[in-house]
Design an enzyme around this catalytic site. Structure first.
Site, PDB file in Angstrom:
ATOM      1  N   HIS A 179      35.712  35.083  29.756  1.00 15.58           N
ATOM      2  CA  HIS A 179      35.051  34.624  30.990  1.00 15.58           C
ATOM      3  C   HIS A 179      33.773  33.860  30.677  1.00 15.58           C
ATOM      4  O   HIS A 179      32.810  33.905  31.422  1.00 15.58           O
ATOM      5  CB  HIS A 179      34.720  35.811  31.888  1.00 15.58           C
ATOM      6  N   GLU A 201      45.185  36.285  36.986  1.00 16.36           N
ATOM      7  CA  GLU A 201      45.073  37.017  35.709  1.00 16.36           C
ATOM      8  C   GLU A 201      46.271  37.916  35.419  1.00 16.36           C
ATOM      9  O   GLU A 201      46.556  38.206  34.261  1.00 16.36           O
ATOM     10  CB  GLU A 201      43.865  37.955  35.761  1.00 16.36           C
ATOM     11  N   HIS A 229      43.052  39.724  43.574  1.00 14.72           N
ATOM     12  CA  HIS A 229      41.654  39.603  43.993  1.00 14.72           C
ATOM     13  C   HIS A 229      41.244  38.145  44.043  1.00 14.72           C
ATOM     14  O   HIS A 229      41.801  37.301  43.352  1.00 14.72           O
ATOM     15  CB  HIS A 229      40.699  40.388  43.094  1.00 14.72           C
ATOM     16  N   HIS A 255      40.275  45.014  33.758  1.00 15.19           N
ATOM     17  CA  HIS A 255      39.210  44.793  32.779  1.00 15.19           C
ATOM     18  C   HIS A 255      37.881  44.400  33.437  1.00 15.19           C
ATOM     19  O   HIS A 255      36.983  43.900  32.775  1.00 15.19           O
ATOM     20  CB  HIS A 255      39.652  43.769  31.725  1.00 15.19           C
TER      21      HIS A 255
HETATM   22 FE   LIG Z   1      38.987  38.829  34.337  1.00 15.04          FE
END
Ligand SMILES: [Fe+2]
Lengths: 133, 280
Positions: free
Chosen positions: B59, B240, B193, B12
């Site tokens: 976020h 995530e 990541h 995303h």
């Molecule tokens: Fe994210």
């Protein structure tokens, strides 16, 4: 009053955004959050120092924000997603900010990432079952 | 009765949305990543689901750090995208299904998942980019969509196991909705990541592929991992990927994998696309 220690604090080169950091950098992250609103971005741009005072930043954090020291801002507890609202409109990507931690340029950082692609398709072929066009 | 007809995983990240907006999806950097969605597009075209639940994390658009729900579900008729501070043009609003959402929320709470119910919910790139990459851009979206937000930003986070159990409860909730509806669950985000710290830029292909195999065949392997271990292996932001477990839990014990795709890097991340159907 004591902050409990966590195992994740030992993960090298990593800063886990937890209650301890979120608490100490609350005002600064709140300032960045306000940038979702264009009028707040304009108010900040007109007088950054005054805007920092409005949110109650510490003198140290205020200096970092006014200098646009993105690495310093991150080190002093800015959440990366909130920092992005500050950095991206100023032409500094999240990758550039990541690169700064290693003292390399954004381009060097992206080069290093691209190395991950080398041999990937062969690797996936060996794994089996992966789509490859 | 409502029925979950499948589950999808997708990245995303903002760069995906930018690549779509800038017409870059067929450029060398992006082509292999975006082309890997074609089988998913065909499946969606063929199955025509009525509703998608997008499991994502906010976020810093709808939720600030003043109030961080561990799990939140949209219970509104519509959801708006908005400026996240970068001045991007928001997408068209998304139609929800308030009756369905309230049923799901009630069922989840009865199953001891104490959801935060949201009658207004701005959806950020975590929700919007999966919609764009799965359905293309629309003035009127071809499917109803419901945001289900998981806190993956401010620790303490829910565990992978907890996300898996939430998915199992979600299945009970959806299976008990009286209207005939075909529902798809999208688990978004990840894979490995890290955006900040000296370790920024890490991608762990080996671990990503292990996670993909686990999600398909052995979800307990991933569910058993601690948040600390996942962050160590997949990066602080790679955590995530636990949101995929919500999708996986909702599909039942066994699944058929119709499509699996992995690419790295896209921006800072390893990206995995899965299309799964509940199996026998
Ligand atoms: Fe994210």
């Amino acid at each position: 009053m004591v902050w409990k220690k966590h195992d994740y604090e030992d993960i090298p080169g990593s800063y886990v955004f937890d209650g301890k950091i979120a608490h100490s950098a609350y005002a600064m992250n709140k300032l960045f959050y306000s940038f979702n609103d264009e009028s707040c971005r304009e108010e900040f741009n007109a007088d950054p120092a005054a805007y920092c005072d409005k949110f109650g930043l510490t003198d140290e954090q205020k200096a970092l924000v006014v200098k646009q020291d993105f690495l310093g801002v991150l080190r002093s507890g800015a959440n990366i997603y909130y920092m992005a609202k500050f950095a991206i409109p100023r032409g500094v990507s999240v990758q550039d900010a990541g690169a700064a931690f290693q003292g390399i340029t954004g381009d060097e950082f992206r080069e290093k990432l691209l190395e991950k692609r080398e041999g990937l398709e062969e690797r996936l072929k060996k794994e089996g079952g992966y789509w490859n066009g | 009765m409502a029925e979950i007809i499948g589950g999808i995983t997708t990245s995303h990240i903002p760069a995906v949305g930018n690549a779509i907006s800038d017409g870059l999806t067929q450029e060398h950097y992006w082509k292999r990543f975006f082309d890997g969605y074609q089988p998913v597009h065909q499946w969606l075209e063929e199955k025509k689901p009525d509703l998608i639940i997008v499991v994502y994390n906010d976020h810093g658009l709808n939720f600030f750090l003043d109030k961080v729900p561990t799990f939140a579900i949209g219970c509104a008729d519509a959801y708006q995208n908005a400026d996240e501070g970068w001045g991007l043009k928001p997408t068209a609003p998304f139609d929800g299904d308030a009756e369905f959402s309230w049923h799901v929320a009630e069922s989840l709470i009865n199953q001891e998942f104490d959801m935060c119910t949201c009658q207004e919910m701005l959806v950020d790139h975590g929700f919007v980019n999966p919609m764009r990459v799965l359905f293309g851009d629309h003035e009127v979206w071809p499917i109803k969509a419901i945001p289900l937000a998981v806190n993956t930003v401010q620790h303490p986070l829910p565990s992978a196991r907890r996300c898996y159990k939430l998915g199992q409860a979600l299945k009970v909730a959806i299976d008990s909705y009286p209207e005939d509806m075909k529902v798809v669950i999208a688990g978004t985000g990840g894979m490995s990541h890290q955006l900040q710290g000296e370790r920024a830029g890490m991608i762990n292909v080996d671990y990503d592929l292990e996670c993909i195999e686990s999600i398909i065949n052995d979800p307990d392997w991933f569910a058993d991992q601690s948040t600390d271990h996942i962050m160590e292996q997949a990066g602080t932001e790679g955590i995530e990927t636990i949101m995929w477990m919500v999708m996986r839990g909702a599909l039942g014990e066994k699944v058929n994998c119709l499509h699996k795709h992995y690419h790295a890097p896209i921006s800072n991340t390893g990206a995995g696309v899965l299309l799964l159907e509940g199996g026998a």
